[in-house]
Scaffold this motif. Structure first.
Motif, short mmCIF file in Angstrom:
data_model
loop_
_atom_site.label_atom_id
_atom_site.label_comp_id
_atom_site.label_asym_id
_atom_site.label_seq_id
_atom_site.Cartn_x
_atom_site.Cartn_y
_atom_site.Cartn_z
N ASP A 1 0.82 -1.21 0.00
CA ASP A 1 0.00 0.00 0.00
C ASP A 1 0.85 1.26 0.00
O ASP A 1 0.37 2.33 0.37
CB ASP A 1 -0.93 0.01 1.23
CG ASP A 1 -1.96 -1.11 1.18
OD1 ASP A 1 -2.43 -1.42 0.07
OD2 ASP A 1 -2.29 -1.66 2.25
N SER A 2 2.11 1.15 -0.43
CA SER A 2 3.00 2.31 -0.40
C SER A 2 3.71 2.50 -1.73
O SER A 2 3.90 1.57 -2.51
CB SER A 2 4.04 2.16 0.72
OG SER A 2 3.45 2.24 1.99
N ILE A 3 4.14 3.75 -1.94
CA ILE A 3 4.92 4.13 -3.10
C ILE A 3 6.40 4.07 -2.72
O ILE A 3 6.81 4.59 -1.68
CB ILE A 3 4.54 5.55 -3.54
CG1 ILE A 3 3.12 5.57 -4.13
CG2 ILE A 3 5.54 6.12 -4.54
CD1 ILE A 3 2.58 6.96 -4.36
N PHE A 4 7.20 3.43 -3.58
CA PHE A 4 8.63 3.26 -3.31
C PHE A 4 9.45 3.85 -4.45
O PHE A 4 8.99 3.91 -5.61
CB PHE A 4 8.99 1.78 -3.17
CG PHE A 4 8.61 1.16 -1.86
CD1 PHE A 4 9.55 0.97 -0.86
CD2 PHE A 4 7.30 0.77 -1.62
CE1 PHE A 4 9.20 0.40 0.35
CE2 PHE A 4 6.93 0.19 -0.42
CZ PHE A 4 7.89 0.00 0.58
N PHE A 5 10.68 4.24 -4.12
CA PHE A 5 11.65 4.67 -5.13
C PHE A 5 12.95 3.91 -4.89
O PHE A 5 13.45 3.83 -3.76
CB PHE A 5 11.91 6.17 -5.04
CG PHE A 5 12.81 6.69 -6.13
CD1 PHE A 5 12.30 6.96 -7.40
CD2 PHE A 5 14.17 6.88 -5.91
CE1 PHE A 5 13.13 7.42 -8.42
CE2 PHE A 5 15.00 7.34 -6.93
CZ PHE A 5 14.47 7.61 -8.18
N CYS B 1 9.39 10.14 -10.13
CA CYS B 1 10.59 10.03 -10.98
C CYS B 1 11.07 11.40 -11.44
O CYS B 1 12.27 11.71 -11.38
CB CYS B 1 10.28 9.15 -12.20
SG CYS B 1 10.10 7.40 -11.83
N LEU B 2 10.16 12.24 -11.91
CA LEU B 2 10.55 13.57 -12.40
C LEU B 2 11.17 14.39 -11.27
O LEU B 2 12.19 15.07 -11.47
CB LEU B 2 9.33 14.30 -12.97
CG LEU B 2 8.71 13.74 -14.24
CD1 LEU B 2 7.45 14.52 -14.61
CD2 LEU B 2 9.70 13.77 -15.40
N ALA B 3 10.53 14.36 -10.11
CA ALA B 3 11.02 15.17 -9.00
C ALA B 3 12.42 14.75 -8.57
O ALA B 3 13.29 15.60 -8.31
CB ALA B 3 10.05 15.08 -7.83
N ARG B 4 12.67 13.46 -8.50
CA ARG B 4 14.01 13.01 -8.15
C ARG B 4 15.01 13.36 -9.25
O ARG B 4 16.16 13.72 -8.97
CB ARG B 4 14.01 11.49 -7.89
CG ARG B 4 13.29 11.08 -6.63
CD ARG B 4 13.86 11.75 -5.39
NE ARG B 4 15.25 11.34 -5.14
CZ ARG B 4 16.12 12.02 -4.40
NH1 ARG B 4 15.77 13.18 -3.85
NH2 ARG B 4 17.34 11.56 -4.21
N ALA B 5 14.58 13.27 -10.51
CA ALA B 5 15.49 13.58 -11.62
C ALA B 5 15.93 15.03 -11.60
O ALA B 5 17.05 15.35 -12.01
CB ALA B 5 14.80 13.25 -12.95
N SER C 1 14.06 16.90 -2.97
CA SER C 1 14.25 15.99 -1.85
C SER C 1 13.01 15.14 -1.59
O SER C 1 11.89 15.51 -1.94
CB SER C 1 14.58 16.78 -0.58
OG SER C 1 13.42 17.50 -0.15
N PHE C 2 13.22 14.01 -0.92
CA PHE C 2 12.09 13.16 -0.54
C PHE C 2 11.17 13.90 0.43
O PHE C 2 9.94 13.70 0.41
CB PHE C 2 12.59 11.86 0.10
CG PHE C 2 13.10 10.86 -0.90
CD1 PHE C 2 12.24 10.25 -1.80
CD2 PHE C 2 14.45 10.54 -0.95
CE1 PHE C 2 12.71 9.33 -2.72
CE2 PHE C 2 14.92 9.61 -1.87
CZ PHE C 2 14.05 9.00 -2.76
N GLU C 3 11.73 14.73 1.26
CA GLU C 3 10.90 15.49 2.21
C GLU C 3 9.90 16.37 1.47
O GLU C 3 8.71 16.41 1.81
CB GLU C 3 11.80 16.35 3.10
CG GLU C 3 11.04 17.17 4.13
CD GLU C 3 11.95 18.06 4.97
OE1 GLU C 3 11.46 18.65 5.94
OE2 GLU C 3 13.16 18.15 4.64
N ALA C 4 10.36 17.09 0.44
CA ALA C 4 9.47 17.94 -0.32
C ALA C 4 8.48 17.12 -1.14
O ALA C 4 7.31 17.50 -1.30
CB ALA C 4 10.29 18.85 -1.25
#
Length: 578
Positions: A368-372, A407-411, A415-418
């Motif tokens: 039930d979670s989103i992972f990267f 994916c776009l945000a990490r690219a 940050s994961f926090e944001a």
């Protein structure tokens, strides 16, 4: 007559014609597109009973001959064959794109003469005419700036009125007719910013808005382009369909901007191309049947080719995020060498497991979670239940959109926090995501408004809402008249996945497009009857707002209503105001 109008009308090039050959107007390509990543001109030629290979061989001969005669030995030519025709293109210097149109038309003049056995014009005279336009259009200061900008690795954006170097906070813009010499430019003040392109058949707008919300949560000044407006921060620069290169340039020239989120529609890609080759990331959300039959894009695989043009915008280390759950996306991915980050609703999808084995980044739903996965370790980002856009997990299409944005945000370095903050903050309401499954409370009922219009998007929202408990279900349906009878029947059948108790068929008087009043509601009724619905379950209304009012008069506590609103959106939303 201004300069552009003079250039546009400088020459009239006549070509041999026949009933079995149709040629659309040649158009400028200002950047990467369906065919390649070069500026120039393209024309679409449609024909019957002619081998495409014969047309392309003639193009290769005559276009090369024209380019060489114009002194464009460094320029190239290409073509793309589709069912019923070909796209024919030449490249050209950035300051010669109107001349490129005439060059392409000149090349076609000689192709058509040979195809149809007509007497061609005088080659030397026609080349001299094009050279005359080239002399008028030439802009040496622009070409000097382009050369130095390329050497310094900073982007340059060109249109008929302005030239800008750099993006956002690192940009400077000059009028087209008052360009500085390279040595007059403060190059140290100019730089590119993170830029993300978002395309696909469905989910573009939601993904763009969500990425912008996450960029804001990171503390940056973010902006977006969309089919509705161009916005920087809270400031709307202009309203309208800005999903093409013009909107991108408007946004990227705003000196407040720190992160750009650019929605890209099929039309802009095919008409003019994309505005830059300096993007940080791009995504193709999905590919499905919609808006086929233009510019030689007649099938869903060909539409995938058009959408994948965004990979040509990427800078050297740019990231292409792709939906691993989409068959057409996976197939087209085989044609690109881009650095791909896959995302999927299935952690065991072969693209995800393969990426993890190779040490490539990817995003996925697990439990039930989103992972990267960052290439080495996986990180749980957020439980789906804490992402309002997913409606508790029933809106699986929005889980995919959230994965795409992850994916776009990490690219682009967020940050994961944001990312967590943005995912948790962004809501499926009329403020954050207007027109996309917005929920309203009315007389104790849950009322959802969505602007979905194609089978893929309608199926997604109807299947999501069908999972919600309800005493009774109401749905409002309407269709534009330019869809075929079969398309209307198929889309109606798709919408019935909502399992409605009451169907209201609304007339779209402003979208009849050749049909008679009452014709489309009758087709909706026939499709509903064919799917087992009785006559007393089907109602009619003279307009979307009247259909919405009709439903709102009937709903009671515990009911759910889905209003698929194609027109009169403002009127419908006002009915739901508290």
């Amino acid at each position: 007559m201004d300069r552009i109008e003079e250039l546009e009308t400088a020459l009239t090039i006549h070509c041999a014609q026949a009933d079995h050959i149709r040629v659309d107007d040649a158009r400028r390509l200002t950047g990467p597109g369906l065919l390649w990543d070069r500026p120039g001109a393209v024309m679409d030629v449609f024909f019957d009973d002619i081998p495409a290979s014969r047309v392309t061989r003639l193009w290769e001969h005559h276009a090369r001959r024209v380019l060489d005669a114009l002194g464009w030995q460094d320029e190239d030519l290409t073509h793309r064959v589709f069912s019923g025709g070909v796209n024919l293109a030449i490249s050209a210097p950035m300051d010669q794109l109107y001349s490129a149109i005439f060059a392409a038309q000149t090349a076609w003049h000689f192709c058509a003469a040979e195809l149809l056995g007509a007497e061609p014009g005088d080659f030397e005279r026609m080349i001299a005419d094009v050279k005359g336009v080239m002399a008028e259009e030439a802009n040496p200061p622009l070409m000097a700036l382009i050369k130095v900008a390329a050497e310094r690795g900073v982007d340059i954006l060109c249109d008929d009125d302005e030239i800008s170097i750099g993006h956002g906070t690192g940009s400077r813009t000059w009028p087209f007719d008052a360009l500085p010499a390279p040595e007059e430019v403060d190059w140290d003040a100019l730089h590119n910013i993170p830029v993300a392109f978002i395309t696909g058949t469905n989910g573009k707008t939601t993904t763009t808005r969500l990425l912008e919300a996450i960029a804001r949560a990171s503390g940056k000044v973010a902006g977006l382009t969309s089919t509705e407006f161009v916005r920087v921060g809270d400031d709307i620069l202009d309203r309208g369909d800005y999903s093409g290169p013009g909107g991108a340039r408007m946004l990227l020239r705003d000196q407040r901007l720190e992160i750009a989120c650019l929605e890209v529609a099929r039309g802009g890609i095919l008409r003019r191309g994309l505005p830059t080759k300096a993007a940080t990331a791009a995504v193709v959300t999905n590919v499905a049947n919609d808006h086929l039959g233009q510019y030689g894009v007649n099938t869903v695989p060909e539409l995938a080719q058009a959408k994948f043009a965004v990979h040509r915008t990427l800078a050297k280390d740019g990231i292409l995020a792709l939906n691993a759950d989409d068959d057409f996306v996976r197939a087209e991915a085989e044609t690109t060498r881009a650095n791909i980050w896959w995302f999927s609703l299935d952690a065991q999808n072969e693209k995800i497991t393969g990426a993890r084995e190779r040490g490539d980044c990817c995003a996925y739903l697990h439990g039930d979670s989103i992972f990267f996965f960052d290439g080495t370790e996986e990180q749980e980002v957020l439980a789906v239940g804490k992402v309002p856009l997913t409606m508790g997990g029933v809106a699986r299409y929005n889980i995919l959109n959230a994965l795409a944005v992850l994916c776009l945000a990490r690219a682009i370095g967020i940050s994961f926090e944001a990312i967590r903050a943005g995912l948790a903050y962004f809501k499926p309401d009329a403020t954050d995501n207007p027109g996309r499954c917005n929920e309203f409370a009315y007389n104790g009922a849950r009322v959802f408004v969505d602007f979905a219009h194609n089978p893929h998007s309608i199926r997604a929202v109807c299947e999501a809402l069908s999972a919600l408990p309800a005493k009774r279900r109401f749905i409002m349906l309407s269709h534009a008249g330019d869809r075929s009878d079969q398309d209307i029947s198929d889309v109606t059948a798709t919408a019935l996945n909502f399992k409605p108790d009451v169907i209201v068929a609304a007339e779209l008087e402003g979208y009849l497009r050749g049909r008679e009043l009452g014709e489309i509601p009758a087709l909706i009724e026939q499709a509903a009857a064919a799917n087992g619905f009785s006559a007393d379950q089907i109602q009619r209304a003279a307009s979307p707002s009247r259909a919405a009012a009709q439903i709102l008069e009937q709903v009671a506590p515990g009911d759910i209503a889905l209003l698929l609103v194609l027109s009169e959106r403002g009127e419908v939303l006002r009915l739901l105001e508290p």
